[in-house]
Design a protein around this motif. Structure first.
Motif, mmCIF file in Angstrom:
data_model
loop_
_atom_site.group_PDB
_atom_site.id
_atom_site.type_symbol
_atom_site.label_atom_id
_atom_site.label_comp_id
_atom_site.label_asym_id
_atom_site.label_seq_id
_atom_site.Cartn_x
_atom_site.Cartn_y
_atom_site.Cartn_z
ATOM 1 N N PRO A 102 0.811 -1.223 0.000
ATOM 2 C CA PRO A 102 0.000 0.000 0.000
ATOM 3 C C PRO A 102 0.846 1.275 0.000
ATOM 4 N N ARG A 106 0.965 4.648 -2.474
ATOM 5 C CA ARG A 106 0.794 6.003 -1.920
ATOM 6 C C ARG A 106 1.976 6.886 -2.287
ATOM 7 N N HIS A 110 -1.040 7.412 -5.476
ATOM 8 C CA HIS A 110 -2.274 6.658 -5.693
ATOM 9 C C HIS A 110 -2.900 6.258 -4.357
ATOM 10 N N ASN A 111 -4.212 6.454 -4.255
ATOM 11 C CA ASN A 111 -4.956 5.959 -3.094
ATOM 12 C C ASN A 111 -5.498 4.558 -3.329
ATOM 13 N N GLN A 112 -5.530 4.138 -4.596
ATOM 14 C CA GLN A 112 -5.966 2.800 -4.978
ATOM 15 C C GLN A 112 -4.978 2.240 -5.988
ATOM 16 N N ILE A 113 -4.997 0.924 -6.130
ATOM 17 C CA ILE A 113 -4.159 0.300 -7.161
ATOM 18 C C ILE A 113 -4.716 0.680 -8.527
#
Length: 286
Positions: A102, A106, A110-113
Motif C-alpha cells: 500500500p 501512496r 495513488h490511493n488505490q491500485i
C-alpha cells in the motif's frame, strides 16, 4: 413463384433454426473465434486430447482476441479428467509484485491500485497455467500446441469486428491510448489508424516468444514433462521474464525478476455446489 419450391423460408424461426446441427466422432471444440476452434481440432487430429485442444485454442485466442485475453494475463482452468472423481482447478491467476505494498502506491500518488498500466502489472499466470495443464493432463509437446498461435502471430490474422469495435475494449475505443504505446500501436494501429475489418494484423514479437519457448523445449534432453518444465523456466526464469521486468521498471513499475523466479502455478480443488440437480464447479476466489 418461388414460394412453392423454397417454402422453408416462410416458416417461423422463433422455435426452429435452419442452422445445421454439428456432429463429430472424436469431440467438439467451442471457442469465441473460429481460428481457435480450428487449432483445437488440429490438436485432436495430431492425437492430442481435450486438454491439448483447449490449450492450443487458448493460445490462439490470446493472439486474435487480445481485447478479451492475452498470454500476459490470467487463465484459471477447470479440468474434469477421465478416471478422476474430482474437478481440478489450475490457478492461472496473476501474482502481485513483492514491492506492491500500500505504501508503494501512496508514494506514487495513488490511493488505490491503478486499474491499468505498469503499476497494475503482476507476474502473468496464463502461460504457466497452460504449461501445467499440458504437463498433468495433455499428450502433446508445447511446440505442437503453440504452432497455430505462432503461425497466426507471424503470418497474420484478419482483424475482426469484436477486436475493432468491442465496447470499451476494442481498438476503436482505445486508439488514443494505444497511440502512446509504440509496441501496441505497431500491431493494432497500422499506419497510425484503426484497422479495417479483414485487414491482416501481425504480432512478430509474440511469434518470436513462442519460438523461443519451443526452442527451450527442444533443447531439453528429458521426456515430455521435462520439456514442458523447460518452457516454464524459459518464460519465468529466462529471457521473457527479464524483458518484461526491464520494460516495467523502465516505466516505473514494481515487478522484479525475483517475482518471476518464485512464481509457480497452484493446483487446487474446485469450489462446487449442488444446484437444480446439477453439481456446479468453479475456480476459487481471484
Amino acid at each position: 413463384m418461388f414460394e412453392g419450391t423454397r417454402a422453408f423460408r416462410a416458416k417461423p424461426t422463433d422455435r426452429t433454426t435452419f442452422y445445421p446441427r454439428l456432429f463429430g466422432r472424436r469431440g467438439a471444440i467451442a471457442c469465441e473465434h473460429y481460428s481457435a476452434a480450428l487449432a483445437g481440432i488440429e490438436m485432436l487430429r495430431q492425437g492430442g486430447n481435450a486438454v491439448d485442444a483447449a490449450c492450443a485454442a487458448a493460445l490462439v485466442e490470446g493472439g486474435v482476441n487480445p481485447q478479451m485475453h492475452t498470454i500476459g494475463g490470467e487463465l484459471p482452468i477447470l479440468i474434469s479428467a477421465p478416471g478422476r472423481a474430482d474437478v481440478v482447478c489450475i490457478n492461472g491467476n496473476m501474482a502481485a509484485p513483492g514491492r506492491a505494498t500500500p505504501q508503494a502506491f501512496r508514494d506514487r500518488g495513488h490511493n488505490q491500485i491503478p486499474a491499468e498500466g505498469v503499476l497494475a502489472a503482476g507476474v502473468p499466470g496464463a502461460l504457466g497455467a497452460i504449461v501445467e495443464a499440458l504437463s498433468r493432463f495433455g499428450r502433446l509437446r508445447f511446440q505442437d500446441v503453440a504452432a497455430p498461435a505462432t503461425d497466426l502471430a507471424r503470418n497474420g490474422f484478419p482483424a475482426h469486428a469484436g477486436l475493432i469495435r468491442q465496447h470499451k475494449s476494442g481498438i476503436a475505443d482505445n486508439a488514443e491510448k494505444f497511440a502512446t504505446w509504440p509496441g501496441t500501436a505497431a500491431i493494432y494501429l497500422p499506419e497510425g489508424r484503426i484497422p479495417k475489418e479483414g485487414e491482416l494484423l501481425r504480432n512478430p514479437a509474440l511469434a518470436n516468444m513462442y519460438a523461443y519457448l519451443s526452442k527451450a523445449e527442444k533443447a531439453c534432453a528429458g521426456d515430455r514433462k521435462a520439456g514442458l518444465r523447460a518452457v516454464f523456466d524459459a518464460f519465468y526464469r529466462g529471457d521473457v521474464a527479464a524483458e518484461i521486468v526491464s520494460f516495467v521498471k523502465d516505466k516505473g513499475g514494481l515487478l522484479e525478476e525475483s517475482d518471476f523466479a518464485r512464481f509457480e502455478i497452484p493446483v487446487e480443488e474446485s469450489v462446487h455446489i449442488q444446484y437444480a440437480g446439477a453439481e456446479v464447479h468453479k475456480c476459487g476466489p481471484w
